[in-house]
Design a protein around this motif. Structure first.
Motif, PDB file in Angstrom:
ATOM      1  N   GLY A 100     -30.169 -16.845 -18.334  1.00  0.00           N
ATOM      2  CA  GLY A 100     -28.768 -16.440 -18.405  1.00  0.00           C
ATOM      3  C   GLY A 100     -28.491 -15.155 -17.657  1.00  0.00           C
ATOM      4  N   ILE A 101     -27.587 -14.357 -18.189  1.00  0.00           N
ATOM      5  CA  ILE A 101     -27.119 -13.167 -17.471  1.00  0.00           C
ATOM      6  C   ILE A 101     -27.456 -11.890 -18.225  1.00  0.00           C
ATOM      7  CG2 ILE A 101     -25.263 -14.461 -16.333  1.00  0.00           C
ATOM      8  CD1 ILE A 101     -23.323 -13.094 -18.355  1.00  0.00           C
ATOM      9  N   ALA A 102     -28.596 -11.906 -18.941  1.00  0.00           N
ATOM     10  CA  ALA A 102     -28.970 -10.721 -19.716  1.00  0.00           C
ATOM     11  C   ALA A 102     -29.093  -9.494 -18.817  1.00  0.00           C
ATOM     12  CB  ALA A 102     -30.282 -10.965 -20.454  1.00  0.00           C
ATOM     13  N   GLY A 103     -29.487  -9.704 -17.552  1.00  0.00           N
ATOM     14  CA  GLY A 103     -29.707  -8.568 -16.656  1.00  0.00           C
ATOM     15  C   GLY A 103     -28.442  -8.030 -16.005  1.00  0.00           C
ATOM     16  N   TYR A 104     -27.299  -8.657 -16.283  1.00  0.00           N
ATOM     17  CA  TYR A 104     -26.056  -8.208 -15.633  1.00  0.00           C
ATOM     18  C   TYR A 104     -25.573  -6.895 -16.235  1.00  0.00           C
ATOM     19  CZ  TYR A 104     -24.819 -12.524 -13.081  1.00  0.00           C
ATOM     20  OH  TYR A 104     -24.779 -13.578 -12.216  1.00  0.00           O
ATOM     21  N   SER A 105     -25.161  -5.972 -15.377  1.00  0.00           N
ATOM     22  CA  SER A 105     -24.397  -4.823 -15.850  1.00  0.00           C
ATOM     23  C   SER A 105     -22.919  -5.209 -15.804  1.00  0.00           C
ATOM     24  CB  SER A 105     -24.645  -3.615 -14.948  1.00  0.00           C
ATOM     25  OG  SER A 105     -24.121  -3.898 -13.652  1.00  0.00           O
ATOM     26  N   ALA A 106     -22.054  -4.357 -16.336  1.00  0.00           N
ATOM     27  CA  ALA A 106     -20.619  -4.626 -16.258  1.00  0.00           C
ATOM     28  C   ALA A 106     -20.167  -4.647 -14.793  1.00  0.00           C
ATOM     29  CB  ALA A 106     -19.836  -3.587 -17.059  1.00  0.00           C
ATOM     30  N   ASP A 107     -20.784  -3.820 -13.964  1.00  0.00           N
ATOM     31  CA  ASP A 107     -20.493  -3.853 -12.527  1.00  0.00           C
ATOM     32  C   ASP A 107     -20.889  -5.207 -11.937  1.00  0.00           C
ATOM     33  OD1 ASP A 107     -19.550  -1.306 -12.599  1.00  0.00           O
ATOM     34  OD2 ASP A 107     -21.124  -0.418 -11.338  1.00  0.00           O
ATOM     35  N   ASP A 108     -22.061  -5.695 -12.341  1.00  0.00           N
ATOM     36  CA  ASP A 108     -22.520  -7.000 -11.835  1.00  0.00           C
ATOM     37  C   ASP A 108     -21.523  -8.106 -12.190  1.00  0.00           C
ATOM     38  OD1 ASP A 108     -24.809  -5.919 -10.757  1.00  0.00           O
ATOM     39  OD2 ASP A 108     -26.016  -6.300 -12.554  1.00  0.00           O
ATOM     40  N   LEU A 109     -21.024  -8.045 -13.439  1.00  0.00           N
ATOM     41  CA  LEU A 109     -20.051  -9.063 -13.850  1.00  0.00           C
ATOM     42  C   LEU A 109     -18.796  -8.958 -12.989  1.00  0.00           C
ATOM     43  CD1 LEU A 109     -19.317 -11.350 -15.810  1.00  0.00           C
ATOM     44  CD2 LEU A 109     -18.278  -9.637 -17.298  1.00  0.00           C
ATOM     45  N   TYR A 110     -18.350  -7.735 -12.728  1.00  0.00           N
ATOM     46  CA  TYR A 110     -17.156  -7.538 -11.895  1.00  0.00           C
ATOM     47  C   TYR A 110     -17.397  -8.115 -10.495  1.00  0.00           C
ATOM     48  CZ  TYR A 110     -13.104  -5.274  -9.779  1.00  0.00           C
ATOM     49  OH  TYR A 110     -11.911  -5.050  -9.124  1.00  0.00           O
ATOM     50  N   ARG A 111     -18.609  -7.886  -9.940  1.00  0.00           N
ATOM     51  CA  ARG A 111     -18.902  -8.382  -8.589  1.00  0.00           C
ATOM     52  C   ARG A 111     -18.841  -9.914  -8.552  1.00  0.00           C
ATOM     53  NH1 ARG A 111     -23.649  -6.871  -8.284  1.00  0.00           N
ATOM     54  NH2 ARG A 111     -23.340  -4.700  -7.717  1.00  0.00           N
ATOM     55  N   VAL A 112     -19.328 -10.539  -9.610  1.00  0.00           N
ATOM     56  CA  VAL A 112     -19.287 -12.009  -9.679  1.00  0.00           C
ATOM     57  C   VAL A 112     -17.853 -12.499  -9.849  1.00  0.00           C
ATOM     58  CG1 VAL A 112     -19.815 -13.925 -11.216  1.00  0.00           C
ATOM     59  CG2 VAL A 112     -21.629 -12.406 -10.484  1.00  0.00           C
ATOM     60  N   MET A 113     -17.132 -11.846 -10.757  1.00  0.00           N
ATOM     61  CA  MET A 113     -15.772 -12.302 -11.083  1.00  0.00           C
ATOM     62  C   MET A 113     -14.824 -12.116  -9.899  1.00  0.00           C
ATOM     63  SD  MET A 113     -15.472 -13.333 -14.350  1.00  0.00           S
ATOM     64  CE  MET A 113     -13.815 -12.968 -14.933  1.00  0.00           C
ATOM     65  N   VAL A 114     -15.017 -11.044  -9.144  1.00  0.00           N
ATOM     66  CA  VAL A 114     -14.038 -10.661  -8.126  1.00  0.00           C
ATOM     67  C   VAL A 114     -14.476 -11.084  -6.724  1.00  0.00           C
ATOM     68  CG1 VAL A 114     -12.905  -8.682  -7.023  1.00  0.00           C
ATOM     69  CG2 VAL A 114     -13.132  -8.769  -9.518  1.00  0.00           C
ATOM     70  N   TYR A 115     -15.789 -10.976  -6.453  1.00  0.00           N
ATOM     71  CA  TYR A 115     -16.260 -11.261  -5.090  1.00  0.00           C
ATOM     72  C   TYR A 115     -17.121 -12.525  -4.998  1.00  0.00           C
ATOM     73  CZ  TYR A 115     -14.650  -6.500  -4.352  1.00  0.00           C
ATOM     74  OH  TYR A 115     -13.883  -5.385  -4.286  1.00  0.00           O
ATOM     75  N   GLY A 116     -17.474 -13.106  -6.170  1.00  0.00           N
ATOM     76  CA  GLY A 116     -18.283 -14.325  -6.133  1.00  0.00           C
ATOM     77  C   GLY A 116     -19.692 -14.100  -5.640  1.00  0.00           C
ATOM     78  N   ILE A 117     -20.230 -12.913  -5.905  1.00  0.00           N
ATOM     79  CA  ILE A 117     -21.585 -12.605  -5.451  1.00  0.00           C
ATOM     80  C   ILE A 117     -22.423 -12.151  -6.637  1.00  0.00           C
ATOM     81  CG2 ILE A 117     -22.991 -11.162  -3.919  1.00  0.00           C
ATOM     82  CD1 ILE A 117     -20.621 -10.997  -2.037  1.00  0.00           C
ATOM     83  N   ALA A 118     -23.545 -12.843  -6.852  1.00  0.00           N
ATOM     84  CA  ALA A 118     -24.424 -12.533  -7.978  1.00  0.00           C
ATOM     85  C   ALA A 118     -25.218 -11.265  -7.672  1.00  0.00           C
ATOM     86  CB  ALA A 118     -25.354 -13.721  -8.238  1.00  0.00           C
ATOM     87  N   PRO A 119     -25.836 -10.653  -8.709  1.00  0.00           N
ATOM     88  CA  PRO A 119     -26.589  -9.414  -8.486  1.00  0.00           C
ATOM     89  C   PRO A 119     -27.680  -9.560  -7.419  1.00  0.00           C
ATOM     90  CG  PRO A 119     -26.272  -9.760 -10.822  1.00  0.00           C
ATOM     91  CD  PRO A 119     -25.742 -10.982 -10.140  1.00  0.00           C
ATOM     92  N   ASP A 120     -28.279 -10.744  -7.292  1.00  0.00           N
ATOM     93  CA  ASP A 120     -29.334 -10.902  -6.277  1.00  0.00           C
ATOM     94  C   ASP A 120     -28.763 -11.197  -4.886  1.00  0.00           C
ATOM     95  OD1 ASP A 120     -28.376 -13.446  -6.558  1.00  0.00           O
ATOM     96  OD2 ASP A 120     -30.249 -14.333  -7.271  1.00  0.00           O
ATOM     97  N   GLY A 121     -27.451 -11.109  -4.722  1.00  0.00           N
ATOM     98  CA  GLY A 121     -26.851 -11.330  -3.415  1.00  0.00           C
ATOM     99  C   GLY A 121     -26.462 -12.773  -3.152  1.00  0.00           C
ATOM    100  N   ARG A 122     -26.858 -13.673  -4.047  1.00  0.00           N
ATOM    101  CA  ARG A 122     -26.541 -15.091  -3.892  1.00  0.00           C
ATOM    102  C   ARG A 122     -25.028 -15.298  -4.021  1.00  0.00           C
ATOM    103  NH1 ARG A 122     -26.750 -18.854  -8.062  1.00  0.00           N
ATOM    104  NH2 ARG A 122     -27.202 -17.004  -9.295  1.00  0.00           N
ATOM    105  N   ARG A 123     -24.473 -16.096  -3.094  1.00  0.00           N
ATOM    106  CA  ARG A 123     -23.035 -16.394  -3.151  1.00  0.00           C
ATOM    107  C   ARG A 123     -22.784 -17.547  -4.117  1.00  0.00           C
ATOM    108  NH1 ARG A 123     -24.189 -12.715   0.947  1.00  0.00           N
ATOM    109  NH2 ARG A 123     -22.234 -11.883   1.766  1.00  0.00           N
ATOM    110  N   LEU A 124     -21.779 -17.387  -4.968  1.00  0.00           N
ATOM    111  CA  LEU A 124     -21.399 -18.485  -5.853  1.00  0.00           C
ATOM    112  C   LEU A 124     -20.509 -19.457  -5.102  1.00  0.00           C
ATOM    113  CD1 LEU A 124     -22.270 -16.244  -7.886  1.00  0.00           C
ATOM    114  CD2 LEU A 124     -20.647 -17.263  -9.473  1.00  0.00           C
TER     115      LEU A 124
END
Lengths: 426, 189
Positions: A100-124
């Motif tokens: 799951g997303i246990a390693g996500y910070s709140a910034d990481d969640l924002y990056r996914v929600m807004v830019y569609g990019i996961a913490p490892d750089g993978r594009r959603l």
């Protein structure tokens, strides 16, 4: 000849370099604003408050619709989404360290929600509606993060997307993002966690951002991006018509803001019952929204709408289409009534139902053929099962019946051909 | 109720009814009870959900169960149906002389108490038995087949198990309804 080849090779090489530079420099995530508050040092009371607020953000954003597992675990992932390019499965967004997303910070969640990019750089894939969520307020994002991290982790592996070439190449999404991913607004909405929003603006935020209504209701172009010039004008997605929900189209089908509010909170209105992918939207999202928010959504959707002007019933249909009339009396009227009046808690009225009003008969044909399961809507509101009639109706009979419903209550004077009805795939 | 009338005739339990002018939106159940005095078919939910009103329609696709409460005479016109009154054998005066295997099994298994749902269960089980005559299933699939066929019918007294067991026993003890039976019979010299 040799010279031409050299020029071609040089051109291709420089294009590749340009593409690489564009990829590296321009397609990454944009700015990430500072957190709305210090999330590391929350008091237990503040934490509990944020969990509650975050749950409401998750409801309004309808995360569960795509992220629940086939066996019903809310956020464990696995719900299939059919696209023309293959199937994508909702991912595990529980705080599981392994899946799951246990390693996500709140910034990481924002990056996914807004830019569609996961913490490892993978594009959603944009099946994750980050082009809608892109305008989420940082405060809502942070509340959502606190709530997500407070959920039970589920160690359930993600199912990889099954897409055809070249859509299975995730780096290419960087270029799609370049064209179709909007930048977050300079002045983001203050979000659901703020209480002082103008209702219409709050309705816009709920519809356009968290509710991501346009992901289904807006037509898509060849790149499967939403057409900004046809916003909310209806689209066939996952074998059902997500109808035109612009104010004028809603009014033409008889919707008022009051009906719309009732539909969103109870799943039922004179215009019909939640069906196809809207039923999960009711079950996981809209029925949990506050009356104020429902009113805001309805007001935004009906903004500047003309007065409701549903088509008048055409009694001529009875004489024009006697076969359809007999089939209606014989197979439908027992529940829906000879005059299309319906029965409370049993079957919807057809005289004000919108399914027969759409130009596209897809939903009407599918409902007659496949039926609708019994529905538990909101509270004690429910509807009985509608049986499937595919084994009781020949193609010609189905065509007559569909035409009759469209002619009598759908405002259509024309007739669909046998082929047009038959070719609608089950 | 509609003012428009429709001239209707159909085959009920093997006999053609006299053509009758009926309100065009009359339901088959009301026609059976009020016009033909065939009161064995029950009115339950009136929405096609409880199956107390189930009757057998003998159509082109073979016997199938339909809900008489929501099926109009406009559709039933010209078709053939069997109600609960048409299952058992009768003598010339109309007295029952022999129940069907399904009916007898329901009695033997004490399948019902108040009996309100029974005509519907007889229709569903009988239609299943007749479909199996044309397309038998493996013996180990009988349990599931019976459950699927009787699942739509609602009973509020005995809890279904005795209806299911009775129907299963009829199917397992009647030659030709299950595939192993067919194989054994064909294997005999």
């Amino acid at each position: 000849m040799r010279r031409a080849l050299v020029i071609l090779a040089a051109t291709l090489a420089s294009l590749a370099v340009v593409a690489l530079v564009v990829y590296l420099v321009f397609t990454g995530p944009g700015d990430i604003p500072a957190p709305s508050r210090d999330l590391a040092t929350l008091t237990p009371e503040a934490h509990a408050e944020l969990v509650q607020a975050g749950e409401y953000v998750a409801r309004a954003g309808d995360c569960v619709a795509c992220h629940k597992s086939p066996d019903g675990l809310s956020l464990a992932g696995g719900t299939p989404m059919e696209t023309p390019f293959g199937t994508i499965y909702g991912s595990n967004i529980t705080p599981s360290p392994s899946h799951g997303i246990a390693g996500y910070s709140a910034d990481d969640l924002y990056r996914v929600m807004v830019y569609g990019i996961a913490p490892d750089g993978r594009r959603l894939y944009p099946a994750m509606p980050y082009t809608s969520y892109h305008a989420i307020s940082r405060a809502d994002n942070d509340a959502l993060w606190v709530w997500l991290m407070a959920q039970e982790p589920v160690a359930r592996a993600n199912r990889p997307a099954e897409l055809i070439f070249p859509f299975n190449l995730r780096p290419l999404l960087a270029f799609w993002n370049l064209i179709y991913r909007p930048a977050p607004p300079d002045q983001p909405n203050s979000g659901l966690t703020a209480a002082d929003e103008d209702p219409l603006e709050r309705g816009r935020y709920l519809v356009e951002v968290l509710g991501h209504c346009s992901e289904c209701h807006t037509p898509r172009n060849l790149a499967y991006a939403r057409q900004s010039d046809a916003h909310l004008q209806g689209y066939v997605i996952e074998d059902a018509l997500a109808p035109d929900i612009t104010p004028a189209a809603l009014a033409r089908r008889g919707w008022t803001a009051g009906d719309l509010a009732r539909f969103l909170s109870e799943g039922l209105a004179p215009q019909g019952v939640m069906t196809f992918r809207m039923f999960p939207v009711l079950s996981h999202s809209t029925k949990y929204m506050t009356p104020e928010d429902i009113t805001a959504v309805a007001a935004y959707l009906m903004q500047n709408a003309p007065a409701a002007s549903p088509p008048l019933p055409r009694l001529e249909a009875i004489t024009e289409n006697p076969e359809g009339h007999q089939l209606y009396l014989g197979l439908c009227a027992g529940c829906h009534g000879a005059e299309g009046e319906g029965q409370p808690f049993g079957s919807v009225p057809l005289r004000s139902n919108t399914s027969a009003m759409f130009d596209n008969p897809l939903n009407l044909v599918r409902i007659i053929r496949e039926g609708i399961p019994a529905r538990h809507l909101t509270g004690f509101q429910r509807m009985q099962e509608m049986p499937a009639f595919d084994d009781r109706l020949e193609d010609a009979e189905l065509t007559a019946l569909v035409n009759y419903l469209r002619q009598r209550w759908g405002g259509h004077a024309d007739e669909l051909s046998l082929e047009a009805v038959r070719d609608i795939q089950e | 109720m509609s003012d428009s009338m429709l001239t209707v005739s159909m085959r009920i339990n093997g006999s053609d009814t006299e053509p009758a002018d009926l309100p065009e939106d009359l339901m088959l159940l009301e026609y059976l009870q009020e016009y033909l005095n065939l009161t064995g078919t029950r009115y339950g939910c009136g929405q096609g959900v409880c199956r107390a009103c189930a009757v057998i329609h003998d159509g082109a696709n073979g016997p199938e169960v339909i809900a008489a409460c929501i099926t109009g005479v406009a559709w039933a016109n010209g078709r053939s149906f069997r109600t609960i009154e048409g299952h058992a054998s009768r003598d010339i005066e109309g007295n029952v002389t022999q129940l069907t295997a399904v009916q007898q099994a329901f009695l033997d298994h004490f399948s019902f108490q108040c009996s309100y749902c029974t005509p519907g269960f007889v229709a569903a089980a009988t239609a299943l038995v007749e479909r199996l005559e044309a397309a038998p299933v493996a013996r180990d699939a009988v349990e599931e087949t019976v459950l699927n066929a009787l699942n739509p019918n609602i009973c509020r007294c005995t809890g279904y198990v005795r209806y299911l067991e009775a129907t299963r026993d009829v199917i397992l003890s009647t030659p030709g309804l299950t595939t192993e039976e067919v194989a054994e019979r064909d294997a005999q010299p």
